[in-house]
Design a protein around this motif. Structure first.
Motif, PDB file in Angstrom:
ATOM      1  N   ARG A 195       0.819  -1.208   0.000  1.00  9.43           N
ATOM      2  CA  ARG A 195       0.000   0.000   0.000  1.00  9.43           C
ATOM      3  C   ARG A 195       0.857   1.265   0.000  1.00  9.43           C
ATOM      4  NH1 ARG A 195      -3.977   0.017   4.834  1.00  9.43           N
ATOM      5  NH2 ARG A 195      -4.852  -1.624   3.525  1.00  9.43           N
ATOM      6  N   HIS A 196       1.928   1.262   0.802  1.00 10.46           N
ATOM      7  CA  HIS A 196       2.729   2.482   0.971  1.00 10.46           C
ATOM      8  C   HIS A 196       3.784   2.662  -0.100  1.00 10.46           C
ATOM      9  CE1 HIS A 196       1.689   2.020   5.502  1.00 10.46           C
ATOM     10  NE2 HIS A 196       0.732   2.636   4.847  1.00 10.46           N
ATOM     11  N   ASP A 197       4.325   1.546  -0.618  1.00 14.22           N
ATOM     12  CA  ASP A 197       5.477   1.644  -1.518  1.00 14.22           C
ATOM     13  C   ASP A 197       5.150   1.306  -2.968  1.00 14.22           C
ATOM     14  OD1 ASP A 197       6.934   2.256   0.738  1.00 14.22           O
ATOM     15  OD2 ASP A 197       7.620   0.194   1.073  1.00 14.22           O
ATOM     16  N   LEU A 198       4.474   0.175  -3.178  1.00 17.44           N
ATOM     17  CA  LEU A 198       4.307  -0.318  -4.549  1.00 17.44           C
ATOM     18  C   LEU A 198       3.160   0.364  -5.284  1.00 17.44           C
ATOM     19  CD1 LEU A 198       5.225  -2.202  -6.746  1.00 17.44           C
ATOM     20  CD2 LEU A 198       3.896  -4.060  -5.685  1.00 17.44           C
ATOM     21  N   VAL A 199       1.993   0.457  -4.650  1.00 18.34           N
ATOM     22  CA  VAL A 199       0.832   1.028  -5.348  1.00 18.34           C
ATOM     23  C   VAL A 199       1.068   2.494  -5.726  1.00 18.34           C
ATOM     24  CG1 VAL A 199      -1.614   1.625  -5.139  1.00 18.34           C
ATOM     25  CG2 VAL A 199      -0.793  -0.614  -4.349  1.00 18.34           C
ATOM     26  N   PRO A 200       1.635   3.343  -4.845  1.00 17.61           N
ATOM     27  CA  PRO A 200       1.915   4.722  -5.269  1.00 17.61           C
ATOM     28  C   PRO A 200       2.842   4.797  -6.478  1.00 17.61           C
ATOM     29  CG  PRO A 200       2.037   4.558  -2.884  1.00 17.61           C
ATOM     30  CD  PRO A 200       1.919   3.155  -3.402  1.00 17.61           C
ATOM     31  N   LEU A 201       3.821   3.878  -6.555  1.00 20.38           N
ATOM     32  CA  LEU A 201       4.720   3.867  -7.707  1.00 20.38           C
ATOM     33  C   LEU A 201       3.958   3.512  -8.979  1.00 20.38           C
ATOM     34  CD1 LEU A 201       7.550   4.006  -8.929  1.00 20.38           C
ATOM     35  CD2 LEU A 201       7.891   1.619  -8.239  1.00 20.38           C
ATOM     36  N   LEU A 202       3.063   2.538  -8.901  1.00 24.62           N
ATOM     37  CA  LEU A 202       2.281   2.156 -10.071  1.00 24.62           C
ATOM     38  C   LEU A 202       1.386   3.304 -10.522  1.00 24.62           C
ATOM     39  CD1 LEU A 202       1.285  -1.469  -8.983  1.00 24.62           C
ATOM     40  CD2 LEU A 202       2.867  -0.846 -10.818  1.00 24.62           C
ATOM     41  N   LYS A 203       0.821   4.038  -9.570  1.00 20.89           N
ATOM     42  CA  LYS A 203      -0.023   5.189  -9.909  1.00 20.89           C
ATOM     43  C   LYS A 203       0.810   6.324 -10.500  1.00 20.89           C
ATOM     44  CE  LYS A 203      -3.624   4.328  -6.438  1.00 20.89           C
ATOM     45  NZ  LYS A 203      -4.273   4.817  -5.191  1.00 20.89           N
ATOM     46  N   GLU A 204       2.048   6.417 -10.052  1.00 14.79           N
ATOM     47  CA  GLU A 204       2.945   7.450 -10.604  1.00 14.79           C
ATOM     48  C   GLU A 204       3.312   7.114 -12.040  1.00 14.79           C
ATOM     49  OE1 GLU A 204       7.530   8.973  -9.905  1.00 14.79           O
ATOM     50  OE2 GLU A 204       6.410   8.203  -8.174  1.00 14.79           O
ATOM     51  N   LEU A 205       3.562   5.828 -12.313  1.00 17.73           N
ATOM     52  CA  LEU A 205       3.925   5.399 -13.666  1.00 17.73           C
ATOM     53  C   LEU A 205       2.747   5.536 -14.620  1.00 17.73           C
ATOM     54  CD1 LEU A 205       5.983   2.189 -12.773  1.00 17.73           C
ATOM     55  CD2 LEU A 205       6.885   4.351 -13.653  1.00 17.73           C
ATOM     56  N   ASN A 206       1.533   5.318 -14.098  1.00 15.04           N
ATOM     57  CA  ASN A 206       0.339   5.435 -14.928  1.00 15.04           C
ATOM     58  C   ASN A 206      -0.754   6.136 -14.122  1.00 15.04           C
ATOM     59  OD1 ASN A 206      -1.879   5.224 -16.562  1.00 15.04           O
ATOM     60  ND2 ASN A 206      -2.006   2.982 -16.501  1.00 15.04           N
ATOM     61  N   HIS A 208      -3.625   6.721 -14.719  1.00 16.38           N
ATOM     62  CA  HIS A 208      -4.922   6.062 -14.903  1.00 16.38           C
ATOM     63  C   HIS A 208      -4.829   4.582 -14.520  1.00 16.38           C
ATOM     64  CE1 HIS A 208      -6.246   9.690 -16.959  1.00 16.38           C
ATOM     65  NE2 HIS A 208      -5.211   9.600 -17.775  1.00 16.38           N
ATOM     66  N   PHE A 209      -3.959   4.297 -13.578  1.00 13.26           N
ATOM     67  CA  PHE A 209      -3.697   2.895 -13.234  1.00 13.26           C
ATOM     68  C   PHE A 209      -4.950   2.185 -12.714  1.00 13.26           C
ATOM     69  CE2 PHE A 209      -2.580  -0.267  -9.979  1.00 13.26           C
ATOM     70  CZ  PHE A 209      -1.936  -1.198 -10.791  1.00 13.26           C
ATOM     71  N   ILE A 210      -5.715   2.834 -11.853  1.00 12.43           N
ATOM     72  CA  ILE A 210      -6.874   2.152 -11.243  1.00 12.43           C
ATOM     73  C   ILE A 210      -7.920   1.758 -12.293  1.00 12.43           C
ATOM     74  CG2 ILE A 210      -8.876   2.470  -9.747  1.00 12.43           C
ATOM     75  CD1 ILE A 210      -7.112   3.654  -7.672  1.00 12.43           C
ATOM     76  N   PRO A 211      -8.377   2.673 -13.170  1.00  7.88           N
ATOM     77  CA  PRO A 211      -9.349   2.232 -14.185  1.00  7.88           C
ATOM     78  C   PRO A 211      -8.768   1.176 -15.133  1.00  7.88           C
ATOM     79  CG  PRO A 211      -8.706   4.529 -14.539  1.00  7.88           C
ATOM     80  CD  PRO A 211      -8.207   4.128 -13.195  1.00  7.88           C
ATOM     81  N   SER A 212      -7.463   1.296 -15.441  1.00  7.65           N
ATOM     82  CA  SER A 212      -6.827   0.296 -16.298  1.00  7.65           C
ATOM     83  C   SER A 212      -6.812  -1.068 -15.600  1.00  7.65           C
ATOM     84  CB  SER A 212      -5.389   0.706 -16.636  1.00  7.65           C
ATOM     85  OG  SER A 212      -5.377   1.902 -17.374  1.00  7.65           O
ATOM     86  N   PHE A 213      -6.506  -1.027 -14.312  1.00 12.48           N
ATOM     87  CA  PHE A 213      -6.487  -2.260 -13.530  1.00 12.48           C
ATOM     88  C   PHE A 213      -7.887  -2.875 -13.460  1.00 12.48           C
ATOM     89  CE2 PHE A 213      -7.206  -4.338  -9.439  1.00 12.48           C
ATOM     90  CZ  PHE A 213      -6.235  -5.327  -9.481  1.00 12.48           C
ATOM     91  N   GLN A 214      -8.904  -2.047 -13.233  1.00 12.44           N
ATOM     92  CA  GLN A 214     -10.273  -2.550 -13.143  1.00 12.44           C
ATOM     93  C   GLN A 214     -10.717  -3.180 -14.454  1.00 12.44           C
ATOM     94  OE1 GLN A 214     -12.027   1.159 -11.785  1.00 12.44           O
ATOM     95  NE2 GLN A 214     -12.344   0.337  -9.728  1.00 12.44           N
ATOM     96  N   LYS A 215     -10.288  -2.599 -15.583  1.00  5.33           N
ATOM     97  CA  LYS A 215     -10.625  -3.169 -16.880  1.00  5.33           C
ATOM     98  C   LYS A 215      -9.951  -4.529 -17.055  1.00  5.33           C
ATOM     99  CE  LYS A 215     -10.865  -0.364 -20.332  1.00  5.33           C
ATOM    100  NZ  LYS A 215     -10.503   0.549 -21.458  1.00  5.33           N
ATOM    101  N   THR A 216      -8.679  -4.614 -16.644  1.00  7.66           N
ATOM    102  CA  THR A 216      -7.955  -5.884 -16.745  1.00  7.66           C
ATOM    103  C   THR A 216      -8.623  -6.950 -15.879  1.00  7.66           C
ATOM    104  OG1 THR A 216      -5.853  -4.784 -17.192  1.00  7.66           O
ATOM    105  CG2 THR A 216      -5.741  -7.043 -16.336  1.00  7.66           C
ATOM    106  N   GLN A 217      -9.032  -6.569 -14.675  1.00  8.21           N
ATOM    107  CA  GLN A 217      -9.682  -7.550 -13.801  1.00  8.21           C
ATOM    108  C   GLN A 217     -11.014  -8.010 -14.357  1.00  8.21           C
ATOM    109  OE1 GLN A 217      -9.987  -6.569  -9.608  1.00  8.21           O
ATOM    110  NE2 GLN A 217      -8.309  -7.980  -9.232  1.00  8.21           N
ATOM    111  N   SER A 218     -11.727  -7.130 -15.028  1.00  2.34           N
ATOM    112  CA  SER A 218     -13.001  -7.557 -15.622  1.00  2.34           C
ATOM    113  C   SER A 218     -12.745  -8.599 -16.709  1.00  2.34           C
ATOM    114  CB  SER A 218     -13.756  -6.363 -16.192  1.00  2.34           C
ATOM    115  OG  SER A 218     -13.125  -5.847 -17.345  1.00  2.34           O
ATOM    116  N   TYR A 219     -11.630  -8.441 -17.467  1.00  2.00           N
ATOM    117  CA  TYR A 219     -11.274  -9.447 -18.462  1.00  2.00           C
ATOM    118  C   TYR A 219     -10.909 -10.774 -17.789  1.00  2.00           C
ATOM    119  CZ  TYR A 219     -10.917  -5.497 -21.730  1.00  2.00           C
ATOM    120  OH  TYR A 219     -11.169  -4.391 -22.501  1.00  2.00           O
TER     121      TYR A 219
END
Length: 437
Positions: A195-206, A208-219
């Motif tokens: 929560r503190h280290d990895l997810v913020p980095l992923l959000k920084e790289l993208n 729109h990471f959360i909506p992209s992730f939600q789309k991937t999970q729906s697939y």
């Protein structure tokens, strides 16, 4: 946010209308926002708070906060306290697993005793990401990547479409107060580190990471449904349910491409984890097996047999049957009665000369060295193990065979074959019928 939640419920949870809802409320940001939203939507709600007594006075501070919130907003509340550490120690669980088990057991109890229809928890999109990454880091199948289900039986998670940031912004905009759990700040737990280290980095790289992730999970969820459908169809061709367990036909199984994937899909819910050992069973010799906590997978000729482990089974156990007993219930249902005439014995009914019996009779499991004289083969002995081979019994069936003894002689290989030495003849005065029910 209120309108989005209202539309989300209308589209995905229309059955919540006019239902009694129990909201799991810790006092933290997510659960308090959920309580505020559902109260505004005018649902019939009550709050349920668990005090796990893991953080000393802070735990009681959370409890008091939720009590005050419920009182101020005229919302009914249910409260319980757990000695979580003692429970975890008694049942050899981690503290987190113990708290989860205690919590959900209590929720289901409230559903039953207080007439609630559903329990709502405040899991959100970031929780889903964290769970995905935890499972990914530990190694998982497809079911570990599809995320937290929006509904699991009576548990509903209506906030999964919202991110932690959206929930926090809503709370600040509406001046909502909540309690911070101090343990959330510690990187002692894997989830917090992600929560503190990895997810913020992923959000920084993208961004729109959360909506992209939600789309991937729906697939992934759609793929899981497809896998489950295919698995069911193939299962019907390969597996057969018998009284003693599920038989998987290895000749059919070997025809499948990637049959190991099907085995995983069929067996993972039974608690197995030694997958390489399970896959090796397909080509191993008969008698090899792999255990989970409650089940066993056994290789027997051209089959894999899945069966529950008999935790009470003991090859040395014996049961005594005194003269005059009419019914035996353990370990088998046997009845004993005197009769005046006989008919041809069957696998489940035999007739013996009572005068030839030495009481008490004894029931025990078979051993490798057991010998008897099969009915109709006067003067000829046979090993019980050879009888099993002739009858083509599986290894699992052999394990469940009981022998009825009189002194040091076999009276009956129960359910299979009577012994010749106790048969009724023209000198018999008292006939005893023994029946397996």
């Amino acid at each position: 946010m209120l309108d989005r939640l209202k539309n989300h419920i209308t589209q995905n949870f229309p059955f919540l209308e006019n239902k009694k809802l129990l909201l799991a409320t810790s006092g933290g940001l997510d659960s308090i926002v959920m309580a505020r939203l559902f109260n505004q939507l005018d649902y019939a709600i009550a709050l349920a708070h668990c005090n796990f007594q893991l953080r000393g006075l802070e735990s009681f501070g959370d409890q008091n906060f939720v009590q005050d919130y419920a009182s101020t907003n005229n919302i009914p509340m249910f409260l319980t306290q757990f000695d979580t550490e003692a429970f975890a120690k008694d049942y050899k669980l981690s503290t987190q697993v113990a708290a989860r088990d205690l919590r959900y057991n209590w929720f289901y109890e409230l559903l039953e005793t207080e007439g609630f229809d559903y329990v709502l928890t405040a899991h959100h999109a970031d929780d889903n990401i964290e769970t995905f990454l935890i499972n990914l880091s530990r190694g998982t199948g497809l079911e570990g990547l599809v995320g937290i289900p929006a509904q699991n039986d009576k548990i509903i998670r209506p906030l999964l479409l919202f991110s932690r940031e959206e929930i926090a912004n809503y709370a600040k905009e509406n001046k909502i107060e909540w309690r911070e759990d101090s343990s959330n700040a510690s990187d002692k737990y894997l989830r917090n580190k992600i929560r503190h280290d990895l997810v913020p980095l992923l959000k920084e790289l993208n961004p729109h990471f959360i909506p992209s992730f939600q789309k991937t999970q729906s697939y992934l969820q759609e793929s899981q449904v497809m896998v489950e459908d295919a698995s069911i169809m193939v299962y019907q061709q390969v597996a057969k349910q018998e009284e003693e367990g599920i038989y998987f036909d290895l000749n059919q199984l070997r025809k499948l491409p990637n049959y190991t994937s099907y085995l995983y899909q069929w067996l993972h819910e039974f608690g197995f984890s030694a997958w390489d050992d399970i896959y090796d069973l397909v080509e191993s010799q008969s008698g090899k097996h792999v255990f989970s906590a409650e089940f066993r997978l056994l290789k027997d000729r051209d089959s894999l047999i899945l069966s529950p482990i008999d935790l009470e089974a003991n090859s040395e156990e014996e049961y005594f049957i005194d003269e005059g007993m009419e019914d035996v219930k353990i370990p088998l249902n046997l009845s004993f009665c005197k009769v005046d005439d006989i008919y041809i014995p069957t696998n489940t009914t035999i007739f013996v000369d009572q005068e030839k019996l030495e009481f008490p009779l004894v029931l025990r499991r078979w051993n490798d060295g057991d010998n008897f004289q099969p009915f109709g083969m006067e003067g000829k002995s046979k090993k019980v193990s050879k009888l099993f081979k002739d009858e083509k019994l599986s290894l699992l069936e052999k394990e469940n065979v009981w022998i009825l003894w009189s002194g040091n002689k076999i009276v009956w290989v129960v359910g299979i074959r009577q012994d010749e030495r106790f048969r009724v003849d023209n000198k018999t005065q008292n006939i005893l019928k023994i029946e397996l029910e």
